[in-house]
Design an enzyme around this catalytic site. Structure first.
Site, PDB file in Angstrom:
ATOM      1  N   SER A  39      54.049  42.431  44.285  1.00 49.06           N
ATOM      2  CA  SER A  39      53.252  41.582  44.802  1.00 49.06           C
ATOM      3  C   SER A  39      53.929  39.974  44.351  1.00 49.06           C
ATOM      4  O   SER A  39      53.581  38.845  45.151  1.00 49.06           O
ATOM      5  CB  SER A  39      51.790  41.446  44.641  1.00 49.06           C
ATOM      6  N   ASP A 346      44.516  33.687  42.349  1.00 46.54           N
ATOM      7  CA  ASP A 346      43.444  34.910  42.537  1.00 46.54           C
ATOM      8  C   ASP A 346      43.094  35.631  41.201  1.00 46.54           C
ATOM      9  O   ASP A 346      42.516  36.734  41.239  1.00 46.54           O
ATOM     10  CB  ASP A 346      43.639  35.693  43.706  1.00 46.54           C
ATOM     11  N   HIS A 349      47.806  36.505  40.732  1.00 50.20           N
ATOM     12  CA  HIS A 349      49.042  35.836  41.409  1.00 50.20           C
ATOM     13  C   HIS A 349      48.878  34.347  41.044  1.00 50.20           C
ATOM     14  O   HIS A 349      47.805  33.661  40.812  1.00 50.20           O
ATOM     15  CB  HIS A 349      49.100  36.213  42.683  1.00 50.20           C
TER      16      HIS A 349
END
Length: 380
Positions: A39, A346, A349
């Site tokens: 991610s 968050d 990240h």
């Protein structure tokens, strides 16, 4: 008396003050990027295949969800910008994608090693690095067949782009946390690192055998500084370093990175035509977190988009979570007023502002081995 420098004098001065590697380097003019990872560099793969990223993801730059787990751009986006290339379309996204300048095979929650626990059962992405390579191999072959059909020609890379492209990697973080999720000790996780890197090395060799020559490998960041790690796993006061991070979990990252660098050195011996650049992202991210206030950021552990708890992070109420109460949809985890002063987006990240700062430190090669600017990464 007027003093003029001859061309010879200028060359001699350049040799004294400029790194030898730069003087002998060519601007690579990469026509494409092929990215592999998790991610940290996913530009929409997971969102297209599984669960779309909800708002407020993407709000700062794209002004709407853009498949990225951030308020805006990721490091891979800044890499593409700096090379004069468009943002990478996710390989798994069939809607509106343009692969003429490369493709992104990274997905949220991906690991190097295939995981035993399925995603539906709480595990990690089924699109591990070996699967990403299978996708790449299919793309390599099928894109050239499809290019012969006129309507697809402008949307797919030219054949020679594959050998001239930059192959980027940012993966491994989830392999480390997957072990922690299974209640392994940090020493037990470290014991798995050689197998992780053995599989990673095999993928690089396969890409090399398929014509890849320029590889940019980011090491993994300090997982012990991530809010979700400090919230999820027990951390005692004695394990917190002077900057607020968990030392035991950062030591796992450091061990992985030490072995990763050895893997790179071995690959250089085995793949004589390859230019392999190792980028110490760990040091950059740790510097950002440890100097947050000095650099204009607020509490580096406080998530911008989250809900409750010490770090504004709750793993059961993630960024963008919504719930209908009394017939009205309520946002439970919305973004903060100003993401540009937060490092954590968050809890897992980074914000666009943090990603931009990290990129600015690595683009000139200051944290690279060999110490070459990004645009020279095709040089050994």
């Amino acid at each position: 008396m007027e003093f003029k420098l001859s061309t010879l004098h200028l060359l001699l001065i350049a040799q004294i003050f400029l790194p030898i590697s730069i003087l002998g380097s060519n601007n690579c003019k990469f026509p494409a990027i092929f990215n592999f990872g998790d991610s940290n560099s996913d530009t929409g793969g997971f969102s297209a295949a599984f669960v779309p990223t909800p708002p407020p993801n993407g709000e700062t730059f794209f002004h709407a969800p853009a498949g990225r787990y951030s308020d805006g751009r990721l490091i891979i986006d800044f890499i593409a910008e700096s090379l004069g290339l468009p943002y990478l379309s996710a390989f798994l996204d069939s809607v509106g994608s343009n692969f003429s300048h490369g493709a992104n095979f990274a997905t949220y929650a991906s690991t190097i090693r295939p995981q035993n626990l399925s995603f539906s059962k709480g595990g990690y992405s089924p699109i591990s690095l070996d699967v990403q390579h299978v996708e790449y191999s299919g793309f390599l072959a099928r894109s050239q067949i499809a290019r012969k059909q006129g309507c697809f020609q402008s949307l797919l890379p030219q054949k020679d782009y594959f050998s001239r492209a930059l192959y980027t990697f940012d993966i491994g973080q989830n392999d480390l946390t997957a072990g922690l999720d299974l209640s392994l000790t940090t020493e037990e996780v470290k014991a798995q690192v050689p197998d992780m890197l053995g599989q990673f090395s095999n993928i690089i060799k396969l890409l090399y055998s398929q014509g890849g020559r320029s590889f940019l490998i980011h090491n993994t960041g300090p997982v012990g500084c991530l809010p979700y790690v400090m919230d999820r796993f027990l951390v005692t006061a004695a394990q917190i370093d002077k900057h607020g991070c968990s030392s035991p979990y950062n030591e796992v990252s450091q061990y992985f990175n030490l072995e990763l660098k050895e893997m790179v050195l071995q690959l250089r011996r085995e793949l004589p035509l390859a230019a392999i650049t190792y980028v110490d992202v760990y040091s950059v991210k740790y510097s950002l977190i440890s100097q947050a206030k000095k650099l204009g950021f607020e509490n580096p552990f406080l998530a911008c988009c989250g809900h409750g708890g010490k770090y504004n992070y709750n793993r059961f109420i993630k960024c963008g979570s919504r719930k209908v109460l009394n017939g009205t949809e309520t946002v439970l985890a919305d973004s903060c007023k100003d993401p540009s002063v937060r490092i954590s987006w968050d809890g897992t990240h980074f914000t666009e502002a943090a990603n931009r700062w990290i990129f600015d430190q690595i683009v000139d090669g200051s944290y690279s081995d060999p110490p070459l600017p990004l645009k020279f990464a095709c040089n050994k």
